[in-house]
Each structure stands twice: as structure tokens, then as C-alpha cells.
Design a protein around this motif. Structure first.
Motif, mmCIF file in Angstrom:
data_model
loop_
_atom_site.group_PDB
_atom_site.id
_atom_site.type_symbol
_atom_site.label_atom_id
_atom_site.label_comp_id
_atom_site.label_asym_id
_atom_site.label_seq_id
_atom_site.Cartn_x
_atom_site.Cartn_y
_atom_site.Cartn_z
ATOM 1 N N PRO A 1 30.714 -24.403 35.931
ATOM 2 C CA PRO A 1 32.164 -24.200 36.055
ATOM 3 C C PRO A 1 32.915 -25.514 35.937
ATOM 4 C CG PRO A 1 31.087 -23.987 38.190
ATOM 5 C CD PRO A 1 29.999 -24.060 37.168
ATOM 6 N N ARG A 2 34.105 -25.448 35.372
ATOM 7 C CA ARG A 2 34.940 -26.635 35.284
ATOM 8 C C ARG A 2 35.449 -26.994 36.681
ATOM 9 N NH1 ARG A 2 36.417 -24.461 29.993
ATOM 10 N NH2 ARG A 2 35.608 -25.915 28.452
ATOM 11 N N LYS A 3 35.351 -28.267 37.018
ATOM 12 C CA LYS A 3 35.757 -28.742 38.342
ATOM 13 C C LYS A 3 37.185 -29.268 38.282
ATOM 14 C CE LYS A 3 31.973 -31.245 38.368
ATOM 15 N NZ LYS A 3 30.911 -32.204 38.746
ATOM 16 N N ALA A 4 38.028 -28.778 39.202
ATOM 17 C CA ALA A 4 39.437 -29.145 39.237
ATOM 18 C C ALA A 4 39.793 -29.663 40.627
ATOM 19 C CB ALA A 4 40.314 -27.954 38.863
ATOM 20 N N PRO A 5 39.733 -30.975 40.856
ATOM 21 C CA PRO A 5 40.192 -31.509 42.146
ATOM 22 C C PRO A 5 41.680 -31.254 42.320
ATOM 23 C CG PRO A 5 38.905 -33.143 40.908
ATOM 24 C CD PRO A 5 39.211 -32.025 39.964
ATOM 25 N N CYS A 6 42.086 -31.008 43.561
ATOM 26 C CA CYS A 6 43.498 -30.762 43.849
ATOM 27 C C CYS A 6 44.221 -32.082 44.071
ATOM 28 C CB CYS A 6 43.649 -29.891 45.088
ATOM 29 S SG CYS A 6 43.324 -28.150 44.779
ATOM 30 N N CYS A 7 45.320 -32.262 43.354
ATOM 31 C CA CYS A 7 46.152 -33.445 43.521
ATOM 32 C C CYS A 7 47.465 -33.030 44.175
ATOM 33 C CB CYS A 7 46.417 -34.113 42.175
ATOM 34 S SG CYS A 7 47.399 -33.099 41.047
ATOM 35 N N PHE A 8 48.178 -34.018 44.697
ATOM 36 C CA PHE A 8 49.454 -33.715 45.346
ATOM 37 C C PHE A 8 50.598 -34.554 44.802
ATOM 38 C CE2 PHE A 8 46.765 -36.465 47.911
ATOM 39 C CZ PHE A 8 47.539 -37.594 48.102
ATOM 40 N N ASP A 9 50.294 -35.510 43.919
ATOM 41 C CA ASP A 9 51.352 -36.303 43.311
ATOM 42 C C ASP A 9 50.860 -36.871 41.989
ATOM 43 O OD1 ASP A 9 49.644 -38.374 44.027
ATOM 44 O OD2 ASP A 9 50.978 -39.217 45.557
ATOM 45 N N ALA A 10 51.755 -37.613 41.316
ATOM 46 C CA ALA A 10 51.435 -38.136 39.995
ATOM 47 C C ALA A 10 50.307 -39.158 40.049
ATOM 48 C CB ALA A 10 52.680 -38.760 39.370
ATOM 49 N N LEU A 11 50.272 -39.988 41.077
ATOM 50 C CA LEU A 11 49.211 -40.984 41.182
ATOM 51 C C LEU A 11 47.849 -40.316 41.340
ATOM 52 C CD1 LEU A 11 48.124 -43.847 41.445
ATOM 53 C CD2 LEU A 11 48.776 -43.805 43.870
ATOM 54 N N GLY A 12 47.779 -39.302 42.215
ATOM 55 C CA GLY A 12 46.513 -38.596 42.389
ATOM 56 C C GLY A 12 46.059 -37.934 41.107
ATOM 57 N N ALA A 13 47.000 -37.340 40.363
ATOM 58 C CA ALA A 13 46.644 -36.711 39.094
ATOM 59 C C ALA A 13 46.122 -37.734 38.102
ATOM 60 C CB ALA A 13 47.857 -35.989 38.516
ATOM 61 N N ARG A 14 46.738 -38.915 38.086
ATOM 62 C CA ARG A 14 46.262 -39.967 37.181
ATOM 63 C C ARG A 14 44.847 -40.405 37.546
ATOM 64 N NH1 ARG A 14 50.427 -44.483 35.517
ATOM 65 N NH2 ARG A 14 51.148 -42.665 34.337
ATOM 66 N N LEU A 15 44.553 -40.473 38.833
ATOM 67 C CA LEU A 15 43.198 -40.834 39.258
ATOM 68 C C LEU A 15 42.193 -39.749 38.867
ATOM 69 C CD1 LEU A 15 43.994 -42.332 42.770
ATOM 70 C CD2 LEU A 15 43.343 -43.584 40.708
ATOM 71 N N VAL A 16 42.595 -38.483 38.986
ATOM 72 C CA VAL A 16 41.731 -37.387 38.546
ATOM 73 C C VAL A 16 41.413 -37.538 37.061
ATOM 74 C CG1 VAL A 16 41.636 -34.893 38.136
ATOM 75 C CG2 VAL A 16 42.487 -35.766 40.332
ATOM 76 N N GLU A 17 42.430 -37.834 36.271
ATOM 77 C CA GLU A 17 42.223 -38.006 34.833
ATOM 78 C C GLU A 17 41.343 -39.217 34.544
ATOM 79 O OE1 GLU A 17 45.090 -37.689 30.993
ATOM 80 O OE2 GLU A 17 45.683 -39.205 32.475
ATOM 81 N N ARG A 18 41.592 -40.335 35.216
ATOM 82 C CA ARG A 18 40.797 -41.550 34.994
ATOM 83 C C ARG A 18 39.332 -41.342 35.361
ATOM 84 N NH1 ARG A 18 42.833 -47.007 35.205
ATOM 85 N NH2 ARG A 18 41.270 -47.433 36.792
ATOM 86 N N ALA A 19 39.085 -40.465 36.334
ATOM 87 C CA ALA A 19 37.707 -40.182 36.745
ATOM 88 C C ALA A 19 36.969 -39.299 35.755
ATOM 89 C CB ALA A 19 37.703 -39.536 38.129
ATOM 90 N N GLY A 20 37.677 -38.773 34.762
ATOM 91 C CA GLY A 20 37.019 -38.006 33.710
ATOM 92 C C GLY A 20 37.048 -36.506 33.867
ATOM 93 N N PHE A 21 37.819 -35.994 34.827
ATOM 94 C CA PHE A 21 37.910 -34.548 34.981
ATOM 95 C C PHE A 21 38.784 -33.963 33.872
ATOM 96 C CE2 PHE A 21 36.778 -35.969 39.212
ATOM 97 C CZ PHE A 21 35.813 -35.038 39.593
ATOM 98 N N PRO A 22 38.396 -32.805 33.321
ATOM 99 C CA PRO A 22 39.158 -32.239 32.213
ATOM 100 C C PRO A 22 40.403 -31.478 32.639
ATOM 101 C CG PRO A 22 37.289 -30.825 32.703
ATOM 102 C CD PRO A 22 37.173 -32.026 33.618
ATOM 103 N N ILE A 23 40.594 -31.313 33.945
ATOM 104 C CA ILE A 23 41.693 -30.493 34.441
ATOM 105 C C ILE A 23 41.938 -30.870 35.898
ATOM 106 C CG2 ILE A 23 40.160 -28.616 35.186
ATOM 107 C CD1 ILE A 23 42.296 -26.653 34.257
ATOM 108 N N CYS A 24 43.171 -30.685 36.377
ATOM 109 C CA CYS A 24 43.409 -30.852 37.805
ATOM 110 C C CYS A 24 44.304 -29.727 38.300
ATOM 111 C CB CYS A 24 43.980 -32.230 38.150
ATOM 112 S SG CYS A 24 45.665 -32.528 37.662
ATOM 113 N N PHE A 25 44.352 -29.568 39.590
ATOM 114 C CA PHE A 25 45.034 -28.451 40.234
ATOM 115 C C PHE A 25 46.065 -29.009 41.207
ATOM 116 C CE2 PHE A 25 45.770 -24.934 43.026
ATOM 117 C CZ PHE A 25 45.458 -23.777 42.316
ATOM 118 N N MET A 26 47.318 -28.621 41.056
ATOM 119 C CA MET A 26 48.359 -29.010 42.009
ATOM 120 C C MET A 26 48.385 -27.974 43.129
ATOM 121 S SD MET A 26 52.505 -29.361 41.520
ATOM 122 C CE MET A 26 52.759 -27.570 41.463
ATOM 123 N N GLY A 27 47.825 -28.329 44.268
ATOM 124 C CA GLY A 27 47.679 -27.382 45.372
ATOM 125 C C GLY A 27 48.885 -27.363 46.290
ATOM 126 N N GLY A 28 49.299 -26.169 46.707
ATOM 127 C CA GLY A 28 50.436 -26.042 47.600
ATOM 128 C C GLY A 28 50.187 -26.654 48.963
#
Length: 300
Positions: free
Chosen positions: A15-42
Motif C-alpha cells: 500500500p502507498r504510505k501517506a504520512p499526515c502533515c499539518f502545514d506546508a513545512l511538514g508537507a515539504r519534509l514528506v516530499e523530501r523524504a520520498g513519499f509519493p503522497i501526503c495526507f492533510m489530517g484534520g
């Protein structure tokens, strides 16, 4: 921002792994770590943006604004938590269209009453079967009206609110209505997870690996693949380690020092992550040459 199309992993792949981010910096770190997708969690957006629990206090406007900031910071697709759509079917349509315009590639919609409760907690109540299905149909209509390919993740909280049988009935109905991905929150055993994946076998399933003590068993991606999941989210990892790291840093400062070098990146590493050098290089393209100062004439 322009949303990127994404697809859950085929059943033959992990399964594709989607870490949950809460802001733009966290999303950028998810992308830099090589994840193909991220999830903005409520849950984590409510915590980071408001400092409040995920109990229906955060609004549509705040979530769509956060989503826009996140999608502008990264190029990977982002799934946005749409909570319960913030109202009736007409609100659902507005929410979906707003998430599309914010650049989100997917939206998760749940069937809780308002005010909603946080997943894996007590006191959850769900709307009727008929209204829940109508909400998914409204979301799909909004997608068609927008000529979009945003992915609709249909979530039910009825496992804890009613029963497992009710949750299984609802996800089948969501699949029949046209949902792209199915999710039952707070499944309580591997057997329940298997029963879920047996429903609507052609529709991808999402798993939620709630770190630190949720109701759902924490499994490896290989184990989730074996059961039949195509997408897995990790809702608390980033917000949790960020909270602990900030507490440790504050204790160090309060004690008269600073956080130890091993616990934080160097200033240069921070600048690299934020794109200072990239900004400077791009800025040079628009530098206007300064004219030579003219010599004063000898006339009075």
C-alpha cells in the motif's frame, strides 16, 4: 496550485504510505523524504493551527486555506481531510469544489453528525444511511460539475457508533454510489480488517495506523497488503514527534542552555529545506543592472 492525479497502489503492490502533515513545512519534509503522497489530517491541523482538539471546532474555511498553503509548497499529491463536509449535501458540494480549487488531489468525507468527534474516541454518532449515501453522491456530482478528477475517499464511523455490520453495509453503498476509496475508522481487529477488504473487492481500501494506542492493530505494509489495503495513513507521527521535540527544546532553554546539536538541524540545513539557495538563484534572473552614476557637469 494544480492537483496531481494519484491512484492507490494495486493489490499486487504494497500500500502507498501517506504520512499526515499539518502545514506546508511538514508537507515539504514528506516530499523530501520520498513519499509519493501526503495526507492533510484534520486532527493535526486542528492541533497545530488552533491548539484545539479535533471535535468539530475547525471550520471549512480554515481547512481549505491550510490545504491551499500545503499544495502550493509541494509537487506531490495531497489528500485533504474534509471532515463531515461541514453541513448537508449542498455544503458537501461546496467543500469538494473548494478543495479542488485549493489544489488538493483527494478529499476524505465521513458520515458523522455535527459536531463531529475525533476518530478512535468515544461519543461518535452518524447520520442515517440514506443521508450518508446522498453525501457521497453530492461529492461525485461536485467533481463532475468541476470537470475534476479529485479522488473521493468515503469514510464511515459507524463501526464504533453502531456496529461492524452497519459499517460494512455503508462502505458497500458508498462503493455503489461511486466512491473511489473506502475507509472504515477504528476497526478493532485483524478479522474486522479482513471483513472490510472483502467488501467491494474492486474498490481500494484505506487503513489508518493510529500511532500510540488506537483501536486498530498496527501492521506492517506487507501485512496490510496481504489483507488487501491499497493506502495507509499515519496520522500522529509528525505532530507527535514535533510536540515532543518542542517540549524538549523548551526544557533545555528553560534550564539555561539550548537544545543539543544532535536534536536539531544546523542553520544551513534549515535554510536548505526552506529553499533559501533556490530563491537566491531564481532571484538573480530578475536582477536589474544598476546604471552607472552620471558625472556632474561643470556648469553652475
Amino acid at each position: 496550485a494544480q492537483a496531481q492525479r494519484w491512484q492507490p497502489a494495486p493489490l499486487t503492490s504494497p500500500p502507498r504510505k501517506a504520512p499526515c502533515c499539518f502545514d506546508a513545512l511538514g508537507a515539504r519534509l514528506v516530499e523530501r523524504a520520498g513519499f509519493p503522497i501526503c495526507f492533510m489530517g484534520g486532527f493535526c491541523v486542528s492541533a497545530a493551527r488552533l491548539g484545539l482538539p479535533d471535535v468539530g471546532l475547525i471550520s471549512y474555511g480554515e481547512m481549505v486555506d491550510q490545504g491551499r498553503l500545503i499544495t502550493e509548497a509541494v509537487s506531490v499529491p495531497v489528500i485533504g481531510d474534509g471532515d463531515n463536509g461541514y453541513g448537508n449535501s449542498m455544503n458537501i458540494k461546496r467543500t469538494v469544489k473548494g478543495y479542488i480549487n485549493a489544489g488538493l488531489a483527494g478529499i476524505m468525507l465521513e458520515d458523522q453528525v455535527a459536531p463531529k468527534a475525533c476518530g478512535h474516541t468515544e461519543g461518535r454518532k452518524v447520520i442515517s444511511r440514506e443521508e450518508a449515501v446522498m453525501h457521497i453522491k453530492a461529492a461525485i456530482d461536485a467533481r463532475k460539475e468541476s470537470a475534476s478528477d479529485i479522488v473521493i475517499v468515503a469514510r464511515t464511523d459507524s463501526r464504533q457508533a453502531v456496529s461492524l455490520d452497519e459499517a460494512l453495509w455503508r462502505v458497500q453503498a458508498f462503493a455503489d454510489a461511486g466512491a473511489d476509496v473506502l475507509f472504515i475508522d477504528a476497526l478493532a481487529s485483524i478479522e474486522e480488517m479482513k471483513a472490510f477488504c472483502a467488501v467491494a473487492p474492486g474498490v481500494p481500501k484505506m487503513a489508518n495506523m493510529l500511532e500510540g494506542g488506537g483501536k486498530t492493530p498496527i501492521l506492517t505494509p506487507a501485512e496490510l497488503k496481504e489483507i488487501g489495503f491499497s493506502l495507509v495513513v499515519y496520522p500522529l507521527s509528525l505532530i507527535g514527534v514535533a510536540m515532543r521535540a518542542m517540549e524538549d527544546a523548551l526544557l533545555a532553554i528553560k534550564g539555561g542552555g539550548v537544545p543539543p546539536p544532535a536534536s536539531l538541524p544546523s542553520f544551513q540545513e534549515i535554510k536548505d529545506t526552506l529553499g533559501f539557495n533556490r530563491h537566491y538563484q531564481e532571484d538573480k534572473q530578475y536582477t536589474v543592472p544598476q546604471a552607472e552614476p552620471s558625472m556632474p557637469s561643470g556648469n553652475p
